[in-house]
Design a protein around this motif. Structure first.
Motif, short mmCIF file in Angstrom:
data_model
loop_
_atom_site.label_atom_id
_atom_site.label_comp_id
_atom_site.label_asym_id
_atom_site.label_seq_id
_atom_site.Cartn_x
_atom_site.Cartn_y
_atom_site.Cartn_z
N LEU A 224 88.01 5.16 -29.51
CA LEU A 224 87.95 6.50 -28.93
C LEU A 224 88.77 6.60 -27.65
CD1 LEU A 224 86.88 9.36 -28.96
CD2 LEU A 224 84.79 8.53 -27.83
N ALA A 225 88.72 5.57 -26.82
CA ALA A 225 89.50 5.59 -25.58
C ALA A 225 90.99 5.74 -25.87
CB ALA A 225 89.24 4.31 -24.78
N LEU A 226 91.46 5.10 -26.93
CA LEU A 226 92.88 5.20 -27.28
C LEU A 226 93.19 6.55 -27.92
CD1 LEU A 226 93.50 1.57 -28.62
CD2 LEU A 226 94.10 2.55 -26.40
N VAL A 227 92.21 7.14 -28.62
CA VAL A 227 92.39 8.50 -29.14
C VAL A 227 92.55 9.47 -27.97
CG1 VAL A 227 91.29 10.40 -30.38
CG2 VAL A 227 91.14 8.07 -31.30
N VAL A 228 91.72 9.28 -26.94
CA VAL A 228 91.78 10.13 -25.75
C VAL A 228 93.15 9.99 -25.08
CG1 VAL A 228 90.82 10.51 -23.44
CG2 VAL A 228 89.29 10.14 -25.38
N GLU A 229 93.72 8.78 -25.13
CA GLU A 229 95.06 8.58 -24.57
C GLU A 229 96.14 9.28 -25.38
OE1 GLU A 229 96.31 4.60 -23.77
OE2 GLU A 229 94.37 4.02 -22.88
N ASP B 121 78.51 13.94 -33.64
CA ASP B 121 78.36 15.28 -34.22
C ASP B 121 79.49 16.19 -33.78
OD1 ASP B 121 77.03 17.13 -35.83
OD2 ASP B 121 75.91 17.97 -34.16
N ALA B 122 80.70 15.63 -33.72
CA ALA B 122 81.86 16.40 -33.27
C ALA B 122 82.51 17.12 -34.45
CB ALA B 122 82.88 15.46 -32.62
N ASP B 123 83.11 18.28 -34.17
CA ASP B 123 83.84 19.00 -35.21
C ASP B 123 85.04 18.19 -35.68
OD1 ASP B 123 82.08 21.15 -35.04
OD2 ASP B 123 83.29 22.19 -33.54
N SER B 124 85.66 17.50 -34.74
CA SER B 124 86.80 16.63 -35.05
C SER B 124 86.96 15.65 -33.90
CB SER B 124 88.08 17.44 -35.24
OG SER B 124 88.50 17.98 -34.00
N ILE B 125 87.69 14.57 -34.16
CA ILE B 125 87.95 13.59 -33.11
C ILE B 125 88.82 14.21 -32.01
CG2 ILE B 125 89.06 11.40 -32.56
CD1 ILE B 125 86.45 11.06 -33.96
N VAL C 41 90.79 1.62 -38.62
CA VAL C 41 90.77 2.59 -37.52
C VAL C 41 90.18 3.91 -38.00
CG1 VAL C 41 92.17 3.97 -35.94
CG2 VAL C 41 92.74 1.56 -36.32
N ASP C 42 90.59 4.35 -39.18
CA ASP C 42 90.10 5.62 -39.71
C ASP C 42 88.60 5.55 -40.02
OD1 ASP C 42 92.55 6.81 -39.48
OD2 ASP C 42 93.16 6.40 -41.55
N VAL C 43 88.12 4.38 -40.43
CA VAL C 43 86.67 4.21 -40.64
C VAL C 43 85.93 4.39 -39.32
CG1 VAL C 43 84.87 2.53 -41.21
CG2 VAL C 43 86.87 2.75 -42.70
N LEU D 142 96.93 8.34 -28.71
CA LEU D 142 97.57 7.45 -29.68
C LEU D 142 97.13 7.79 -31.11
CD1 LEU D 142 98.07 5.84 -27.04
CD2 LEU D 142 97.70 3.75 -28.36
N PRO D 143 98.07 7.77 -32.08
CA PRO D 143 97.71 7.96 -33.50
C PRO D 143 97.09 6.69 -34.06
CG PRO D 143 100.05 7.58 -33.27
CD PRO D 143 99.52 7.68 -31.88
N SER D 144 96.49 6.79 -35.24
CA SER D 144 95.77 5.66 -35.84
C SER D 144 96.64 4.42 -35.99
CB SER D 144 95.21 6.06 -37.20
OG SER D 144 94.20 7.04 -37.06
N GLN D 145 97.90 4.61 -36.36
CA GLN D 145 98.78 3.46 -36.56
C GLN D 145 98.97 2.68 -35.26
OE1 GLN D 145 102.56 4.51 -38.24
NE2 GLN D 145 103.19 2.40 -38.61
N ASN D 146 99.19 3.38 -34.16
CA ASN D 146 99.37 2.71 -32.87
C ASN D 146 98.07 2.08 -32.38
OD1 ASN D 146 101.87 3.81 -33.13
ND2 ASN D 146 101.92 4.83 -31.16
N ILE D 147 96.94 2.75 -32.66
CA ILE D 147 95.64 2.20 -32.27
C ILE D 147 95.40 0.89 -33.00
CG2 ILE D 147 93.14 2.54 -32.37
CD1 ILE D 147 93.65 5.54 -31.99
N GLY D 148 95.71 0.88 -34.31
CA GLY D 148 95.53 -0.33 -35.11
C GLY D 148 96.39 -1.46 -34.59
#
Length: 210
Positions: A156-161, A191-195, A179-181, A163-169
């Motif tokens: 989540l911290a990297l999503v906040v930065e 309970d978020a509408d989206s990440i 990552v997608d899991v 970064l897309p899933s590929q870079n996070i992985g």
């Protein structure tokens, strides 16, 4: 702005050891349809203060035992959502600057213009309501983040930065599928509408990671 409505939802406090001045300010606010609670020192205020409501505080700088700035420091720890209007008869520019830097909404010198005080309090009522709503949302988000595992928090911290899933992985040494899991689990647990929405809310409400 509907002042009467806002004054019911936001509690206005007058905190000053000058009893006559407190009564004068209370009468002035009442003439503008704003209810207030008088406290003659910081200890009395802390006893009366309801943390579960938005609050606008007219706060004297110099009081016995605990000064206004010292009370501000304590409120910044326990109730950062309050709106504080400092009042002082001493015209201390350095004090004005320091209290404003610490989050005060305004700093008025005694004797102050009655209309300016009313305007400041009306603005404080509105601002306190917004601050309180943001404070509650920040707390709710923090409670949801506490449900995540350390690995999910890393993702989540990297999503906040941004970064897309590929870079996070690549950063965390895992596959894009893994990552997608994690992203799916984060979305379910919070309970978020989206990440993306969750990430924006974390940044918007300045929510610290556990």
């Amino acid at each position: 702005m509907d002042t009467a409505k806002d004054s019911r939802s936001t509690q206005v406090y007058i905190v000053d050891d000058d009893a006559e001045l407190c009564e004068s300010v209370s009468w002035l606010l009442d003439s503008a349809g704003i209810d207030s609670t008088i406290c003659h020192n910081a200890d009395e205020f802390l006893t009366e203060f309801d943390r579960q409501r938005p609050a606008c505080i007219i706060l004297d700088v110099r009081m016995p035992r605990m000064s206004g700035p010292r009370l501000q420091e304590q409120l910044n720890r326990i109730a950062p959502h309050v709106a504080i209007i400092f009042v002082s008869a001493h015209g201390d520019i350095n004090m004005s600057v320091s209290t404003m830097k610490a989050g005060a909404q305004d700093f008025l010198e005694k004797p102050y213009n009655p209309q300016r005080l009313i305007d400041a309090v009306q603005f404080g009522i509105e601002g306190a309501s917004v601050r309180f709503d943001n404070y509650l949302k920040s707390r709710q988000l923090s409670e949801k983040l506490a449900l995540l595992t350390p690995r999910e928090l890393e993702v989540l911290a990297l999503v906040v930065e941004g970064l897309p899933s590929q870079n996070i992985g690549r950063r965390l040494g895992m596959s894009v599928k893994t990552v997608d899991v994690h992203r799916t689990r984060i979305k379910m647990k919070t309970d978020a509408d989206s990440i993306g929405t969750l990430a924006r809310d974390i940044l918007r409400f300045d929510v610290p990671f556990p």
